[in-house]
Design an enzyme around this catalytic site. Sequence first.
Site, PDB file in Angstrom:
ATOM      1  CD  GLU A 409      70.494 109.753  88.722  1.00 30.51           C
ATOM      2  OE1 GLU A 409      71.387 109.089  88.169  1.00 30.51           O
ATOM      3  OE2 GLU A 409      70.160 110.893  88.339  1.00 30.51           O
ATOM      4  CD  GLU A 489      68.289 107.667  83.718  1.00 33.30           C
ATOM      5  OE1 GLU A 489      69.475 107.894  83.367  1.00 33.30           O
ATOM      6  OE2 GLU A 489      67.691 108.350  84.569  1.00 33.30           O
TER       7      GLU A 489
END
Length: 1024
Positions: A409, A489
């Site tokens: 991220e 995820e």
Amino acid sequence: MTDLRYVEDVAPGAGRRRPRADFRSDAPRLCLNGRWRFRLSPTAAGTGPGFAAPDLDDTDWATIRVPAHWVLEGYDQPLYTNTAFPFPLDPPRLPRENPTGDYRLRFDRPDGWPPGHAVLRFQGVDSCGQVWLNGVELGHSKGSRLPFEFDVTDHLRPTGNVLAVRVHRWSSGSYLEDQDMWWLPGIFRDVELIARPVGSIDDFFVHAGYRHLDRTGTLRVDADVTGMVEIPELGLRVPTGVDVALAGIEPWSAESPRLYRGTLRAGDERIELAVGFRTVSVEGGRLLVNGAPVLFRGVNRHEHDPDRGRCLDVETMRRDVVLMKQHHINAVRTSHYPPHPEFLRLCDEYGLWVVDECDIETHGFIYAGWQGNPPADPAWRAALHDRVERMVERDKNHPSVVVWSLGNESDSGAAFGEIERWIRERDPSRPIHYERDRSYRHSDFHSLMYPSLAELELIGRREEPAPEGVEPGSADDVRRRGLPFLLCEYAHAMGNGPGSLVDYQRILEGYERFCGGFVWEWIDHGLRGRTADGVGYFRHGGDIDHQPNGGRYCLDGLLFADRTPSPGLREYAKAIEPVDIAVDAEAGWLTLRNRYDVSDLAHLRLSWTVEDDGVPVAAGEFDPPAVPARSSARVPLPEAARGTAARAGERWLTVRAVLGAATNWASAGHEVAWGQGRLAESVPPAGPSDVGLAGPPVVPPAGPPDVGLAGPPAVPPVRPPDVGLAAEGALARPPTRSGPAIVGDRLVLGPAEFDPGSGRLVRFGGLEVDGPELDVWRAPTENDHGQGALNDLVAGWRAVGLDRMLHRVDEVRTEAGDRLVVRVRSGPAAQTLALRAVLRWALCADASLALTVRVEPEGIWADTPIGGHRITLPRLGLRMALPGGFGAARWFGRGPGETYVDSRTAARVGRFSSSVDALQTPYPFPQENGNHVETRWLELSGQGLPVLRVVGEPWFSFTVRRWTSEALDQARHPYELRDSGRVWLNLDHAQQGLGSASCGPALPERYRVPIQPYEFGLRLSISG
């Protein structure tokens, strides 16, 4: 005055040795863990410029253990954020308030220390450490979860050495470490003094491949000086730098972690080798290991302990690995930094695929629109490159590491291209992952977080739309569609959940493109705390008086913080178990589907049990065929397991696959899979047929069939309208006496006494009760709240008042002379919407009470979405208050653990018992829990009390607890829940599923409870 410019300098460090492999050898080493002198100061200046002086009198300083985080040792406080930086976003500058810990240790060099170099190694310092030895400044380092070393040969004394380390809570490196976790400063991993004898090897690289076509292992060990490689088991003795081919090698895999142990010798040192032969490749859009496709059944793993934070000892790491293996997890993504090196040794030994992720995350720059993001700023290139190099060099010799991940991220930037190219040149044997750059130019995988089931299906078919910013049909778009897909995820395990795990697994196994996924995440990040009166609980970010904080978002693991498995872990284990066992009673077959990637089933034994209404009537064992990996076989049901009629109720066959021999993670007989099938029933299901249903079922069929289950659907069919109920059907058995009669101030129907004004049952067979009343509210789960305003179902529920329903009795009357009819309207203040319920009570021949409930919506139910979703019900059922003396439950249905419509696969159909208190799951943030779907009957008992029995028509769901849903809703910690003096029994026709919307897609419609007419039935009886 000490120059503090290094703290904010973007340089990754100074004075350090080059990165190298972490290894064990027989060279002397001195562990410097233990009690150090310590003093905390409020700014980066620490205790001042003289703190490193060897003659400083530090006897009045406190002591602190190393490794540890000072915020968990009584100094300052831990801080938790999810995405936001806890300091002003002004890179690389930092606020003046920068807590700084000064550490000092005195030590002697061990006797017999060999000539050569001496190296001081720090395995992890958060966030920046400046180091002195005997007053000489060695340098500094950033990169909290990465090792760094100094050559201290010229500064080491035989005795009286003084090691001084100044550790800053914040540094420029903190801008690269904005992972979803607690900010925990300190020297939190091991500190060692390591001898490097004359002529020894300082660094080496094991290249161990496997040619699957001819079962040949290939090996070359490169080293910085010439050494000798010896592997006695293979009869191998060869110099470094020499390529060898070895026939008949057993390859390494997560299922069969074969290690060949040997040594690497140079000078007077022997280095331990643990060689695993395996080859990783991406071919034809698939991830292959040793020529075979693999499917990661993984978890994201932060390092966490409720008392020590990220300071984990080896036994805690081993406990994690054993728990993973026992729950069928085969892969770990090291979110979002390299783990302690001992964890990777355990992965090598026990067998886990590892996606090794670099200590890079700049998530907080999202609040600046990604302006100044380090990967896009040339000034940060050296710092980013340094972190990747230190990861790769340290971990390159672990066979368990099969993928390098560049970070998490951090948006995009030219730096990712540079570090990708460096990795490919240094280690072309492993593919590379990076999810957040939507061009995927620097990744060998297409990767996303938290797609919906529909989105995942499209990805499996390589039909997904081009990501934002990527031109459809462009070179980047075409390349991405050809890549394997890694679900880095999904299934956010926050609170009660996640749901839909079986649905996700069905899709992941249904398309060749997928190489698996990683549930977020392994463990809750709760920190142990105590109330003023000594009651223990687990703290989350919202318990810390600091802004910003991520609140409860750190409580999102499959394990609770004390490493107790959650119901979510049990559900995940069932969804991914390595053998699918399906029973076809009608055909007389058992189908075994081998879900291993490598292993056949020869290492397992099968046992079976036949039960009538949960009571065992027959059992046996047999050996399974050696079904190859990713193949299926049909096996005839054992003759003794077959039967045409049950002695009573339902006859179920349960087949278990267990280990035939002990492993290093489980003993012989450990269960690795199970399946069930209903063989027969002694009577047809009770109740009339479903002809004439008013509206669709409460929940359509729950997606794909359950893995290994051949039972009925999750929710009983909706009962038909009540026309004709007085004439026929299971709920209309002839009464044994006359209809309801007024006796004093009670309306009496057999053993039951009702209040004539409200129609509520107040006494039943001598038992004081209150209810039942229509109930639609549940204490919201974390997933009900969604993520901020996204998928927030609770906002809609509260907006229309489902949490504050008021009840009005419109009629209490007898009907047909033998029935009691109660008509109720339930609705919230300020709204026209309501539910009208008709409760019909009838006395059956066996003195039980038959209850049918008809529910009709009325008024203005929102047709337009609230909070982005149309209103549905949290639950639909009845609630009763019972005496607090009830302490035990026994039931026939799914169990033993809690179940919901989208999380029930881990529960068998059988007969179970539990204390009332044990039926509650102690989630660290109180919420709905303890439900049990598909219950056929339930009995509640207590000392001195008659037994209350509830029978479904045909099924119901139940929860039993000592507090109301409203009290559960209001509590913020488990210690706030108090025994109300009553036991509250919920008997539900339907309850909403769980999902994982706290950080994921919306709950699928099929797991919701729509606003529509319903009818359902129960029978209640008293005995004893």
